[in-house]
Design a protein around this motif. Structure first.
Motif, PDB file in Angstrom:
ATOM      1  N   SER A  12       0.791  -1.242  -0.191  1.00 54.12           N
ATOM      2  CA  SER A  12       0.027  -0.080   0.189  1.00 54.12           C
ATOM      3  C   SER A  12       0.788   1.342   0.115  1.00 54.12           C
ATOM      4  O   SER A  12       0.555   2.297  -0.666  1.00 54.12           O
ATOM      5  CB  SER A  12      -1.012  -0.072   1.241  1.00 54.12           C
ATOM      6  N   MET A  13       1.893   1.247   0.734  1.00 49.96           N
ATOM      7  CA  MET A  13       2.770   2.368   0.792  1.00 49.96           C
ATOM      8  C   MET A  13       3.523   2.600  -0.504  1.00 49.96           C
ATOM      9  O   MET A  13       3.605   3.551  -0.982  1.00 49.96           O
ATOM     10  CB  MET A  13       4.036   2.224   1.858  1.00 49.96           C
ATOM     11  N   GLU A  14       4.130   1.337  -1.168  1.00 48.97           N
ATOM     12  CA  GLU A  14       4.457   1.543  -2.458  1.00 48.97           C
ATOM     13  C   GLU A  14       3.438   2.117  -3.568  1.00 48.97           C
ATOM     14  O   GLU A  14       3.944   3.079  -4.325  1.00 48.97           O
ATOM     15  CB  GLU A  14       4.855   0.142  -2.815  1.00 48.97           C
ATOM     16  N   ASP A  15       2.177   1.731  -3.512  1.00 45.73           N
ATOM     17  CA  ASP A  15       1.243   2.315  -4.460  1.00 45.73           C
ATOM     18  C   ASP A  15       1.050   3.736  -4.185  1.00 45.73           C
ATOM     19  O   ASP A  15       1.071   4.396  -5.131  1.00 45.73           O
ATOM     20  CB  ASP A  15      -0.208   1.540  -4.216  1.00 45.73           C
ATOM     21  N   HIS A  16       0.825   4.276  -2.857  1.00 46.03           N
ATOM     22  CA  HIS A  16       0.900   5.557  -2.610  1.00 46.03           C
ATOM     23  C   HIS A  16       2.257   6.559  -3.191  1.00 46.03           C
ATOM     24  O   HIS A  16       2.010   7.362  -3.896  1.00 46.03           O
ATOM     25  CB  HIS A  16       0.694   5.818  -1.289  1.00 46.03           C
ATOM     26  N   ILE A  17       3.251   5.898  -2.752  1.00 49.15           N
ATOM     27  CA  ILE A  17       4.608   6.613  -3.564  1.00 49.15           C
ATOM     28  C   ILE A  17       4.746   6.599  -4.861  1.00 49.15           C
ATOM     29  O   ILE A  17       4.780   7.646  -5.465  1.00 49.15           O
ATOM     30  CB  ILE A  17       5.968   5.733  -2.781  1.00 49.15           C
ATOM     31  N   GLU A  18       4.318   5.248  -5.612  1.00 50.76           N
ATOM     32  CA  GLU A  18       4.407   5.433  -6.840  1.00 50.76           C
ATOM     33  C   GLU A  18       3.339   6.308  -7.598  1.00 50.76           C
ATOM     34  O   GLU A  18       3.630   7.125  -8.563  1.00 50.76           O
ATOM     35  CB  GLU A  18       3.986   3.824  -7.532  1.00 50.76           C
ATOM     36  N   LEU A  22       4.049   9.675  -9.639  1.00 57.16           N
ATOM     37  CA  LEU A  22       3.547   9.946 -11.289  1.00 57.16           C
ATOM     38  C   LEU A  22       2.696  11.269 -11.308  1.00 57.16           C
ATOM     39  O   LEU A  22       2.905  11.993 -12.497  1.00 57.16           O
ATOM     40  CB  LEU A  22       2.481   8.682 -11.629  1.00 57.16           C
ATOM     41  N   LEU A  23       1.903  11.701 -10.260  1.00 59.40           N
ATOM     42  CA  LEU A  23       1.473  13.045 -10.437  1.00 59.40           C
ATOM     43  C   LEU A  23       2.239  13.953 -10.387  1.00 59.40           C
ATOM     44  O   LEU A  23       2.206  14.974 -11.135  1.00 59.40           O
ATOM     45  CB  LEU A  23       0.369  13.001  -8.952  1.00 59.40           C
ATOM     46  N   ILE A  24       3.344  14.031  -9.518  1.00 56.47           N
ATOM     47  CA  ILE A  24       4.207  15.110  -9.298  1.00 56.47           C
ATOM     48  C   ILE A  24       5.045  15.234 -10.666  1.00 56.47           C
ATOM     49  O   ILE A  24       5.174  16.435 -11.471  1.00 56.47           O
ATOM     50  CB  ILE A  24       5.309  15.038  -8.293  1.00 56.47           C
ATOM     51  N   GLU A  25       5.183  14.018 -11.573  1.00 58.58           N
ATOM     52  CA  GLU A  25       5.809  14.061 -12.861  1.00 58.58           C
ATOM     53  C   GLU A  25       4.924  14.519 -14.083  1.00 58.58           C
ATOM     54  O   GLU A  25       5.290  15.470 -14.743  1.00 58.58           O
ATOM     55  CB  GLU A  25       6.256  12.684 -13.357  1.00 58.58           C
ATOM     56  N   HIS A  26       3.662  14.426 -13.944  1.00 64.81           N
ATOM     57  CA  HIS A  26       2.842  14.768 -14.879  1.00 64.81           C
ATOM     58  C   HIS A  26       2.119  16.136 -14.667  1.00 64.81           C
ATOM     59  O   HIS A  26       1.748  16.730 -15.552  1.00 64.81           O
ATOM     60  CB  HIS A  26       1.884  13.583 -15.104  1.00 64.81           C
ATOM     61  N   LYS A  27       1.924  16.622 -13.398  1.00 67.90           N
ATOM     62  CA  LYS A  27       1.066  17.603 -13.008  1.00 67.90           C
ATOM     63  C   LYS A  27       1.793  18.789 -12.261  1.00 67.90           C
ATOM     64  O   LYS A  27       1.597  19.892 -12.325  1.00 67.90           O
ATOM     65  CB  LYS A  27       0.092  17.216 -12.289  1.00 67.90           C
ATOM     66  N   GLY A  28       2.971  18.394 -11.885  1.00 67.04           N
ATOM     67  CA  GLY A  28       3.783  19.382 -11.040  1.00 67.04           C
ATOM     68  C   GLY A  28       3.643  19.318  -9.400  1.00 67.04           C
ATOM     69  O   GLY A  28       4.589  19.838  -8.720  1.00 67.04           O
ATOM     70  N   TYR A  29       2.591  18.403  -9.168  1.00 69.42           N
ATOM     71  CA  TYR A  29       1.904  18.426  -7.705  1.00 69.42           C
ATOM     72  C   TYR A  29       1.181  17.178  -7.618  1.00 69.42           C
ATOM     73  O   TYR A  29       0.694  16.641  -8.512  1.00 69.42           O
ATOM     74  CB  TYR A  29       1.339  19.833  -7.109  1.00 69.42           C
ATOM     75  N   ALA A  30       1.051  16.785  -6.291  1.00 71.39           N
ATOM     76  CA  ALA A  30       0.044  15.740  -5.954  1.00 71.39           C
ATOM     77  C   ALA A  30      -0.557  16.048  -4.712  1.00 71.39           C
ATOM     78  O   ALA A  30      -0.130  16.555  -3.748  1.00 71.39           O
ATOM     79  CB  ALA A  30       0.856  14.583  -5.409  1.00 71.39           C
ATOM     80  N   ARG A  31      -2.065  16.189  -4.795  1.00 68.78           N
ATOM     81  CA  ARG A  31      -3.064  16.737  -3.815  1.00 68.78           C
ATOM     82  C   ARG A  31      -3.621  15.181  -3.304  1.00 68.78           C
ATOM     83  O   ARG A  31      -3.517  14.361  -4.028  1.00 68.78           O
ATOM     84  CB  ARG A  31      -3.997  17.460  -4.356  1.00 68.78           C
ATOM     85  N   VAL A  32      -4.007  15.409  -2.062  1.00 73.86           N
ATOM     86  CA  VAL A  32      -4.639  14.208  -1.487  1.00 73.86           C
ATOM     87  C   VAL A  32      -5.788  13.673  -2.292  1.00 73.86           C
ATOM     88  O   VAL A  32      -5.963  12.607  -2.806  1.00 73.86           O
ATOM     89  CB  VAL A  32      -4.977  14.482   0.118  1.00 73.86           C
ATOM     90  N   SER A  33      -6.653  14.765  -2.841  1.00 78.91           N
ATOM     91  CA  SER A  33      -7.845  14.155  -3.475  1.00 78.91           C
ATOM     92  C   SER A  33      -7.393  13.415  -4.843  1.00 78.91           C
ATOM     93  O   SER A  33      -8.070  12.566  -5.357  1.00 78.91           O
ATOM     94  CB  SER A  33      -8.801  15.292  -4.002  1.00 78.91           C
ATOM     95  N   ARG A  65      -1.000  22.646   2.335  1.00 77.08           N
ATOM     96  CA  ARG A  65       0.252  23.145   1.315  1.00 77.08           C
ATOM     97  C   ARG A  65       0.410  22.207   0.402  1.00 77.08           C
ATOM     98  O   ARG A  65       1.259  22.318  -0.432  1.00 77.08           O
ATOM     99  CB  ARG A  65       1.346  23.754   2.331  1.00 77.08           C
ATOM    100  N   GLY A  66       0.218  20.978   0.414  1.00 80.16           N
ATOM    101  CA  GLY A  66       0.532  19.654  -0.313  1.00 80.16           C
ATOM    102  C   GLY A  66       1.906  19.078   0.040  1.00 80.16           C
ATOM    103  O   GLY A  66       1.972  19.124   1.123  1.00 80.16           O
ATOM    104  N   LEU A  67       2.228  18.069  -0.660  1.00 84.06           N
ATOM    105  CA  LEU A  67       3.316  17.420  -0.425  1.00 84.06           C
ATOM    106  C   LEU A  67       4.484  17.135  -1.435  1.00 84.06           C
ATOM    107  O   LEU A  67       4.188  17.700  -2.373  1.00 84.06           O
ATOM    108  CB  LEU A  67       2.674  15.994   0.070  1.00 84.06           C
ATOM    109  N   THR A  68       5.802  17.051  -0.801  1.00 84.54           N
ATOM    110  CA  THR A  68       6.715  17.020  -1.889  1.00 84.54           C
ATOM    111  C   THR A  68       7.559  15.340  -1.531  1.00 84.54           C
ATOM    112  O   THR A  68       7.631  15.194  -0.444  1.00 84.54           O
ATOM    113  CB  THR A  68       7.814  18.039  -1.712  1.00 84.54           C
ATOM    114  N   LEU A  69       8.184  14.927  -2.346  1.00 82.61           N
ATOM    115  CA  LEU A  69       9.002  13.775  -2.070  1.00 82.61           C
ATOM    116  C   LEU A  69      10.155  14.081  -1.591  1.00 82.61           C
ATOM    117  O   LEU A  69      10.726  14.994  -2.149  1.00 82.61           O
ATOM    118  CB  LEU A  69       9.062  12.851  -3.326  1.00 82.61           C
ATOM    119  N   THR A  70      10.736  13.313  -0.513  1.00 79.49           N
ATOM    120  CA  THR A  70      12.187  13.626  -0.250  1.00 79.49           C
ATOM    121  C   THR A  70      13.011  12.778  -1.200  1.00 79.49           C
ATOM    122  O   THR A  70      12.459  12.097  -1.889  1.00 79.49           O
ATOM    123  CB  THR A  70      12.597  12.964   1.174  1.00 79.49           C
TER     124      THR A  70
END
Length: 146
Positions: A12-18, A22-33, A65-70
């Motif tokens: 489940s953690m892997e699915d969320h990280i993946e 992908l969202l950050i790659e395609h949209k520049g950001y990832a929101r919970v929704s 404020r959103g999230l960013t990957l380390t």
């Protein structure tokens, strides 16, 4: 699943990280929704997972404020996307029906070791370098369907 102080990511953690990667790659950001929609889960469960991933050092989550990957999350996200793409490529090369590929990859990707993934990568490379093997596999597949 703890190993010497380092928490191994669950499927489940892997699915969320993946998905976040992908969202950050395609949209520049990832929101919970967006994550919730992509994974077909409730936003509240994404929020809980994101908080856990923050605690485990995969991302930085600031409410509203959103999230960013380390760097650790970025590296794992990239590796998970590559694993998914590799498995899709492998199943396509061995002649799995296109409409089955995504579901099959989702079913197996969390159950293979990185060692198995590396061997599959070598086999994909071999199949691409030796098209006669792929041709022979296609012939074998058509013989089965008779």
């Amino acid at each position: 699943m703890e190993r010497e102080g380092t928490a191994m990511p669950t499927p489940s953690m892997e699915d969320h990280i993946e998905q976040i990667y992908l969202l950050i790659e395609h949209k520049g950001y990832a929101r919970v929704s967006d994550i919730a929609e992509a994974l077909s889960v409730l936003p509240s469960s994404v929020t809980k997972m994101v908080q856990k991933l923050d605690k485990d050092g995969y991302l930085i989550y600031e409410k509203y404020r959103g999230l960013t990957l380390t760097p650790k999350g970025q590296k794992l996200g990239k590796r998970l996307v590559q694993r998914h793409d590799l498995l899709e490529q492998f199943l396509r090369l061995i002649g799995v029906d296109e409409e089955r590929i995504y579901e099959d990859v989702e079913g197996i990707e969390h159950h293979l070791s990185w060692n198995s993934i590396d061997r599959i990568a070598d086999l994909v490379q071999l199949l691409e370098e030796e098209p006669q093997i792929t041709k022979k596999l296609e012939e074998m597949k058509s013989n089965h369907s008779m």
